[in-house]
Scaffold this active site. Structure first.
Site, PDB file in Angstrom:
ATOM      1  CB  SER A 121      -0.943   0.002   1.200  1.00  0.00           C
ATOM      2  OG  SER A 121      -0.239  -0.293   2.370  1.00  0.00           O
ATOM      3  CG  HIS A 142      -3.233  -0.948  -3.141  1.00  0.00           C
ATOM      4  ND1 HIS A 142      -3.506   0.388  -2.952  1.00  0.00           N
ATOM      5  CD2 HIS A 142      -3.169  -1.483  -1.893  1.00  0.00           C
ATOM      6  CE1 HIS A 142      -3.605   0.630  -1.660  1.00  0.00           C
ATOM      7  NE2 HIS A 142      -3.409  -0.482  -0.999  1.00  0.00           N
ATOM      8  CD  GLU A 154      -4.979   2.817  -5.523  1.00  0.00           C
ATOM      9  OE1 GLU A 154      -5.512   3.902  -5.266  1.00  0.00           O
ATOM     10  OE2 GLU A 154      -3.890   2.458  -4.981  1.00  0.00           O
ATOM     11  CG  ASN A 192      -3.606   5.116   1.038  1.00  0.00           C
ATOM     12  OD1 ASN A 192      -4.667   5.322   1.625  1.00  0.00           O
ATOM     13  ND2 ASN A 192      -2.999   3.945   1.051  1.00  0.00           N
TER      14      ASN A 192
HETATM   15  P1  NAI Z   1      -0.748  -8.876   8.195  1.00  0.00           P
HETATM   16  O1  NAI Z   1       0.273  -8.624   9.228  1.00  0.00           O
HETATM   17  O2  NAI Z   1      -2.167  -9.108   8.619  1.00  0.00           O
HETATM   18  O3  NAI Z   1      -0.300 -10.154   7.325  1.00  0.00           O
HETATM   19  C1  NAI Z   1       1.005 -10.352   6.840  1.00  0.00           C
HETATM   20  C2  NAI Z   1       1.243 -11.849   6.752  1.00  0.00           C
HETATM   21  O4  NAI Z   1       2.457 -12.078   6.036  1.00  0.00           O
HETATM   22  C3  NAI Z   1       1.412 -12.525   8.117  1.00  0.00           C
HETATM   23  O5  NAI Z   1       0.585 -13.665   8.180  1.00  0.00           O
HETATM   24  C4  NAI Z   1       2.897 -12.911   8.149  1.00  0.00           C
HETATM   25  O6  NAI Z   1       3.135 -14.120   8.878  1.00  0.00           O
HETATM   26  C5  NAI Z   1       3.194 -13.099   6.688  1.00  0.00           C
HETATM   27  N1  NAI Z   1       4.582 -12.939   6.280  1.00  0.00           N
HETATM   28  C6  NAI Z   1       5.479 -12.026   6.703  1.00  0.00           C
HETATM   29  N2  NAI Z   1       6.624 -12.160   6.022  1.00  0.00           N
HETATM   30  C7  NAI Z   1       6.453 -13.180   5.153  1.00  0.00           C
HETATM   31  C8  NAI Z   1       7.264 -13.785   4.140  1.00  0.00           C
HETATM   32  N3  NAI Z   1       8.509 -13.375   3.924  1.00  0.00           N
HETATM   33  N4  NAI Z   1       6.745 -14.794   3.424  1.00  0.00           N
HETATM   34  C9  NAI Z   1       5.487 -15.227   3.646  1.00  0.00           C
HETATM   35  N5  NAI Z   1       4.677 -14.706   4.585  1.00  0.00           N
HETATM   36  C10 NAI Z   1       5.146 -13.682   5.317  1.00  0.00           C
HETATM   37  O7  NAI Z   1      -0.640  -7.674   7.173  1.00  0.00           O
HETATM   38  P2  NAI Z   1      -1.742  -7.083   6.165  1.00  0.00           P
HETATM   39  O8  NAI Z   1      -2.473  -5.979   6.834  1.00  0.00           O
HETATM   40  O9  NAI Z   1      -2.500  -8.191   5.550  1.00  0.00           O
HETATM   41  O10 NAI Z   1      -0.796  -6.400   5.073  1.00  0.00           O
HETATM   42  C11 NAI Z   1      -0.090  -7.167   4.120  1.00  0.00           C
HETATM   43  C12 NAI Z   1       0.277  -6.286   2.949  1.00  0.00           C
HETATM   44  O11 NAI Z   1      -0.900  -5.711   2.382  1.00  0.00           O
HETATM   45  C13 NAI Z   1       1.195  -5.117   3.281  1.00  0.00           C
HETATM   46  O12 NAI Z   1       2.054  -4.911   2.201  1.00  0.00           O
HETATM   47  C14 NAI Z   1       0.217  -3.967   3.435  1.00  0.00           C
HETATM   48  O13 NAI Z   1       0.812  -2.720   3.182  1.00  0.00           O
HETATM   49  C15 NAI Z   1      -0.794  -4.296   2.352  1.00  0.00           C
HETATM   50  N6  NAI Z   1      -2.126  -3.719   2.519  1.00  0.00           N
HETATM   51  C16 NAI Z   1      -2.730  -3.679   3.746  1.00  0.00           C
HETATM   52  C17 NAI Z   1      -4.012  -3.129   3.865  1.00  0.00           C
HETATM   53  C18 NAI Z   1      -4.704  -3.121   5.201  1.00  0.00           C
HETATM   54  O14 NAI Z   1      -5.708  -2.393   5.339  1.00  0.00           O
HETATM   55  N7  NAI Z   1      -4.264  -3.879   6.188  1.00  0.00           N
HETATM   56  C19 NAI Z   1      -4.736  -2.565   2.707  1.00  0.00           C
HETATM   57  C20 NAI Z   1      -4.035  -2.753   1.460  1.00  0.00           C
HETATM   58  C21 NAI Z   1      -2.760  -3.267   1.392  1.00  0.00           C
END
Ligand code: NAI
Length: 492
Positions: A121, A142, A154, A192
């Protein structure tokens, strides 16, 4: 990609990964789920199964369909078990080094024709894709949270992203029931970035003590927004919102237009993160207090209301005043109402004291953009000998809920809308997106009641330029600079 439902590899199945996996599996893809946290992939699948159970209970999903979708969600112990995937979507922790290394690995593992996509994001898609052997096959995809419900995707183009790849991702997103919008990889992408002023103007007004948070929220809700900026920041989390603002600020080489707010920083420093910590702008579970009542003097019987100016706002004032004695001066240089010697003018961006001084007026009140519905909250500010209760009485007699604010330039809604339009215009100027793309993104990504270019059409280019110009004259800085796209006119 010849197969219309190729296998997909979802890496990182936290909040976002899980939602995206659900969307893709429901569209008929086999989705491999991989996460470095042991058991996370199975847990994600179980959570999706629980979501389906609820939908079945509500009669929104049939059991056989749910079972078939769940059978397509395949947790895998390592990346090598997902070699058949033709699309990898990454939703891991928001760190450039981790994402960068992951895609290098995926490129060697997956078929040459596979598309590699990141759900980042805030990190540059160009930076994540740098050093790949086939950078043209790398793209941003995205999604918005919650991914199964939010329609916007996006499609983010890095410097080397191939058009065919971006088009293929667009096609897939459409097939999944989403509305894809193309964006160039620039800080904040579309949503954003364009949304920054919604928070920034509110925080600026709070810093100036112009009004209370609950008044701000009421005014922006009356303009059609589903949530006011303060209640929305409390929901998002002030810490999260502050972090995004800081990222966008830094990524723009500290362009002062994106300067974070001291008000927000103090709340974060004080541990007031919003709903999740029990206190933000408001204390929870109570939430926002009721708006303080505004003292209003009833309009004396037999008063004549003179509507000044022409156009939609003058027409709306005339309609609202129809139950009273009304006359009309369409040739007036300003838009608003006169009752006796009190003028109520719609803001042109200048504070009331300045209008009164420039035009030698003794009794002046300014009001904001009119609410979208009758009974809505309407900000006004008075200056000189103007009687605030009298001004409030006039607005009340016309069916609005008057909300007194300090004499802030551009009041509340007018300055917020103008700045949203200005940011969107700059995004278009810089080739980040098209006007239609910006409108779709803001309506679908953050539920805005209209897109910035729809507001531009409603307010008129001249009015937006005038509003921002007046703010610029008042604050003197880089924040309120009018986008050249707006200045140069419709041929742009
Ligand atoms: P989250 O913390 O809920 O999930 C991340 C997951 O990735 C965790 O389960 C973790 O164990 C896993 N992980 C970490 N490193 C890893 C690796 N090297 N290989 C495989 N798995 C790995 O995070 P969330 O909120 O789902 O965000 C994930 C991505 O999505 C980020 O890039 C964030 O910027 C993006 N994003 C988040 C939004 C939100 O509202 N939370 C909206 C849009 C995009």
């Amino acid at each position: 990609m010849t197969n219309s439902t190729p296998d997909i590899l979802l890496i990182g199945v936290g909040v976002m990964g899980q939602g995206i996996a659900q969307v893709a599996a429901q569209a008929g893809h086999r989705v491999f789920l991989y996460d470095t946290f042991e058991g996370a992939a199975d847990k994600a699948r179980a959570k999706i199964a629980a979501t389906f159970d609820k939908l079945i209970e509500k009669g929104k999903l049939a059991r056989p369909e749910a079972d078939a979708t769940l059978a397509r969600l395949v947790p895998v112990p390592d990346l090598a078990s997902a070699k058949s995937a033709l699309l990898a979507i990454e939703a891991v922790v928001e760190r450039l080094d981790v994402k960068h290394q992951l895609f290098q690995q995926l490129e060697d593992l997956l078929p040459e024709g596979a598309i590699l996509a990141t759900n980042t994001s805030s990190i540059s898609v160009t930076a994540i894709g740098a050093g790949l052997k086939r950078p043209e096959r790398f793209v941003g995809m995205h999604f918005f949270n919650p991914a199964p419900l939010m329609k916007l995707v996006e499609v983010v183009h890095g410097l080397r992203t191939g058009k065919a790849v971006a088009d293929e991702v667009e096609r897939l997103a459409r097939a999944w029931g989403k509305t894809p919008v193309h964006a160039r990889s620039t800080p904040g992408f579309i949503v954003n970035r364009i949304a920054r002023p919604y928070y920034a103007e509110a925080l600026m007004l709070l810093q100036e003590q112009a009004l209370a948070p609950e008044a701000l929220d009421a005014l922006l809700r009356a303009a059609g927004f589903r949530m006011g900026p303060c209640e929305l920041m409390d929901l998002i989390g002030l810490d999260t919102n502050y972090a995004v603002t800081q990222t966008v600020f830094a990524a723009n080489f500290y362009d002062r237009r994106f300067t974070p707010s001291l008000v927000q920083r103090e709340l974060v420093e004080g541990g007031q993160f919003g709903r999740k910590s029990g206190r933000g702008f408001y204390a929870y579970p109570e939430g926002a207090p009721l708006l303080a009542p505004c003292p209003a003097a009833p309009l004396p019987a037999g008063s004549t209301l003179v509507v000044h100016g022409s156009g939609p706002v003058a027409d709306a004032l005339g309609d609202a005043a129809a139950a009273h004695t009304v006359s009309h001066v369409p040739t007036s240089s300003w838009v608003g109402l006169q009752v006796g010697s009190l003028q109520l003018r719609q803001t042109d961006g200048r504070p009331a004291w300045q209008v009164a001084r420039d035009e030698g007026l003794a009794q002046l009140a300014l009001f904001d953009e009119l609410p979208t519905a009758a009974g809505g909250a309407l900000a006004f500010a008075t200056t000189g000998q103007a009687d605030a209760a009298q001004a409030a009485g006039v607005l009340q007699a016309l069916g609005w809920q008057p909300v007194p604010v300090q004499d802030a330039p551009g009041l509340v809604v007018a300055r917020t809308l103008a700045m949203l339009v200005n940011e969107a215009a700059d995004a278009v100027l810089q080739g980040v997106c098209t006007p239609d793309g910006a409108d779709a993104a803001m309506k679908l990504g953050v539920n805005y009641p209209a897109g910035p270019f729809e507001w531009l059409q409603r307010l008129g280019r001249a009015r937006v330029v005038q509003l921002i110009g007046a703010l610029d004259a008042c604050y003197r800085g880089e924040r309120y600079r009018v986008s050249p796209w707006l200045q140069r006119g419709p041929a742009a």
